[in-house]
Design an enzyme around this catalytic site. Structure first.
Site, short mmCIF file in Angstrom:
data_model
loop_
_atom_site.label_atom_id
_atom_site.label_comp_id
_atom_site.label_asym_id
_atom_site.label_seq_id
_atom_site.Cartn_x
_atom_site.Cartn_y
_atom_site.Cartn_z
N LYS A 114 -3.37 -6.04 12.73
CA LYS A 114 -2.43 -6.66 12.20
C LYS A 114 -1.22 -5.40 12.04
O LYS A 114 -0.12 -4.71 12.04
CB LYS A 114 -1.93 -7.93 11.23
CG LYS A 114 -0.83 -7.79 10.39
CD LYS A 114 -1.02 -8.52 9.07
CE LYS A 114 -1.29 -7.96 7.88
NZ LYS A 114 -0.53 -6.76 6.64
N ASN A 115 -2.90 -4.19 11.29
CA ASN A 115 -2.16 -3.18 10.39
C ASN A 115 -1.64 -2.04 11.77
O ASN A 115 -0.97 -1.06 10.75
CB ASN A 115 -2.37 -2.88 9.18
CG ASN A 115 -2.58 -3.94 7.86
OD1 ASN A 115 -1.21 -4.69 7.76
ND2 ASN A 115 -2.57 -3.66 6.71
N CYS B 171 5.92 -6.99 -4.56
CA CYS B 171 4.87 -8.08 -4.39
C CYS B 171 3.77 -8.53 -5.16
O CYS B 171 4.05 -7.96 -6.01
CB CYS B 171 4.79 -7.93 -2.48
SG CYS B 171 2.54 -6.83 -2.27
N ARG C 293 5.33 -1.60 -4.67
CA ARG C 293 5.04 -0.84 -4.01
C ARG C 293 6.55 -0.26 -3.91
O ARG C 293 6.89 -0.31 -2.54
CB ARG C 293 4.79 -2.01 -2.85
CG ARG C 293 3.11 -2.15 -2.60
CD ARG C 293 2.80 -3.61 -2.24
NE ARG C 293 2.67 -3.08 -0.86
CZ ARG C 293 1.79 -3.45 -0.02
NH1 ARG C 293 2.06 -5.28 0.46
NH2 ARG C 293 1.29 -3.34 1.15
N ASP D 127 -8.30 -3.35 1.73
CA ASP D 127 -8.52 -5.16 1.92
C ASP D 127 -9.28 -5.96 2.24
O ASP D 127 -9.26 -6.65 2.62
CB ASP D 127 -7.31 -4.71 3.15
CG ASP D 127 -5.68 -3.53 2.99
OD1 ASP D 127 -5.62 -3.52 4.15
OD2 ASP D 127 -5.44 -4.18 1.79
N ARG E 36 -0.52 -14.85 7.81
CA ARG E 36 0.37 -13.82 7.50
C ARG E 36 -0.57 -12.43 7.99
O ARG E 36 0.30 -11.85 9.00
CB ARG E 36 0.81 -12.96 5.91
CG ARG E 36 2.28 -13.79 6.17
CD ARG E 36 2.33 -12.91 4.72
NE ARG E 36 2.49 -11.77 5.50
CZ ARG E 36 3.43 -11.10 3.86
NH1 ARG E 36 3.21 -11.20 3.37
NH2 ARG E 36 3.13 -9.22 4.35
#
Ligand code: EPZ
Length: 423
Positions: free
Chosen positions: A22-23, A121, A126, A310, A402
């Site tokens: 994803k990243n 978030c 952030r 993560d 997500r």
């Protein structure tokens, strides 16, 4: 809002295909803005964040289509030959903060960009100060009005030397994508070195960018007048791979992670091996298994190549079931322990002291109704449910969607008793 129901206690066995990262996919899709020619990405993960970014890029005028050869390699063809807008609206940016990465490419190619401030978030405020200071150093004029970043570079961006205040992944990506079309040379010091940045550099270089220092914290970019299209296969998702590695470990099973790359997970693998887990490199990826009791191991999260933030929540589940006590320190984000109260409801023994969590191992966790709060916290609750005795119901699984492609299908194929419950 859907929920996921898990009946735990079943060891996982078999192999699982790791999806595209994803990243890496998010900045790679945005990099297509840098050229009018087609950019074809393969191994694009099917995730809510990808859908959100597809909507945003389409609103900017980017044509995004799947090739007509079926969906064999999950490809997308992006064409930014007819960009009609340089405005990224709040409605989309608030749902996916990585949208702020359109700033650099829009400025570099079109000399202007209006992007909603992403806001904070669940895991922290952030800010994007490093992104903006770096773009100003490259000659952009930036003002903040009505919650929007208004950026312009009417005479184009000019290469410069810039020291990032922190090795921010997003800021490094934004500045990279700005510098590749800036006039002259840019040097980024204290740049982030995540594998997803290396993947972006490989793609940008294939598009004609000139970038030295790959994998290092000092990137030297020689700006070009234009870039051309290319094809790029997205790297495997190291965080998804790490999540399934822990699923194998906490259920006492054995799973092969197809496509996983050991060099992308060196620090976590070292930690898991110290905990007594077996991790072997295979021709197809990584094989992870665990038979005996897990041993407690302390860990501190750091920017790459340190232990990835993560994977902190997922590894906490491992430590919650280990022999002894482990100290887990979160240094990257200021509020990334939202999973702790939910784990405690399942019987985990965890004490929080600021950015440190003292995890005392228990013999077993007990299933319970729990709530997801952010992407990686939700995957941690899935892991806890797989290991726990009894039934766990996880609500607000939109967080999970997500970042994890078909997680319940992949886990069920490994033998888990898991199902999505449509609300
Ligand atoms: C990327 O976020 C990832 N997201 C995150 O993954 C990941 O946790 C993070 O990098 C760290 O590895 C994507 O790649 C889409 P940062 P990013 O800028 O770029 C501070 C997931 O679960 N900071 O490296 O936003 C910031 O507050 C997500 O997949 C500033 O102070 O992370 C944070 O404390 C979550 N000013 C630290 O740096 C800035 O201008 C690291 O943030 C930018 C960042």
């Amino acid at each position: 809002m859907d929920s996921i129901r898990i009946r735990g206690g079943r060891p996982l066995h078999g192999d699982v295909e790791i999806s595209g990262a994803k990243n890496a996919a998010l900045p790679l899709m945005i990099a297509a803005l840098l050229t009018s020619e087609p950019v074809t990405l393969s191994r694009v993960p099917k995730l809510a964040d990808i859908a959100t970014l597809t909507k945003l890029l389409s609103e900017l005028g980017v044509d995004i289509a799947a090739p007509d050869n079926g969906d064999a390699d999950h490809s997308l063809i992006l064409r930014a030959g007819n960009v009609t807008s340089t405005v990224a609206p709040y409605e989309l940016v608030r749902r996916m903060r990585a949208s702020v990465l359109v700033l650099g490419p829009l400025l570099a190619r079109f000399g202007e960009a209006t992007v909603s401030l992403p806001g904070g978030c669940a895991i922290g405020t952030r800010p994007v100060d490093i992104h903006l200071a770096g773009l100003e150093r490259l000659g952009a004029q930036i003002s903040l009005e009505d919650g929007y970043i208004h950026a312009s570079a009417p005479d184009g961006l000019k290469g410069a030397e810039y020291h990032l205040a922190a090795p921010s992944v997003g800021a490094t990506e934004n500045l990279l994508m700005a510098a590749v079309l800036a006039e002259g040379e840019t040097v980024l010091h204290n740049a982030a070195r995540e594998p997803e940045i290396t993947d972006l550099i490989h793609c940008l270089s294939a598009m004609g960018a000139v970038i030295d220092g790959t994998d290092s914290d000092c990137l030297r970019i020689t700006g070009q007048t234009k870039l051309h299209g290319t094809g790029h296969r997205i790297m495997a998702d190291r965080i998804e791979a790490g999540t399934y590695a822990i699923a194998a470990a906490v259920t006492g099973g054995a799973v092969e992670l197809l496509g996983a790359r050991a060099p992308h997970l060196e620090t976590p693998i070292e930690c898991w091996r110290q905990a007594g887990i077996t991790v072997e490199e295979t021709a197809r990826g990584l094989r992870v298994s665990s038979a005996g009791r897990i041993q407690s191991v302390n860990l501190t999260t750091h920017p790459y190549p340190g232990f990835p933030t993560d994977l902190q929540a997922q590894t906490m589940v491992l430590m919650a079931l280990a022999e002894g006590s482990a100290l887990i320190s979160e240094t990257v984000f200021e509020n990334r322990f939202m999973h702790v109260p939910e784990l405690s409801r399942m019987g985990a023994d965890i004490e929080l002291h600021g950015g440190n969590a003292l995890v005392r191992g228990v013999k077993a966790l007990r299933g319970a109704p729990v709530m997801a709060t952010d992407l990686r916290a939700s995957s941690c609750l899935v892991l806890a449910g797989l290991a726990a005795e009894g039934e766990t119901i996880i609500s607000r699984v939109y967080h999970l969607d997500r970042g994890y492609e078909r997680i319940e299908d992949k886990l069920a194929a490994l033998g888990a008793d898991i199902a999505r419950v449509e609300s």
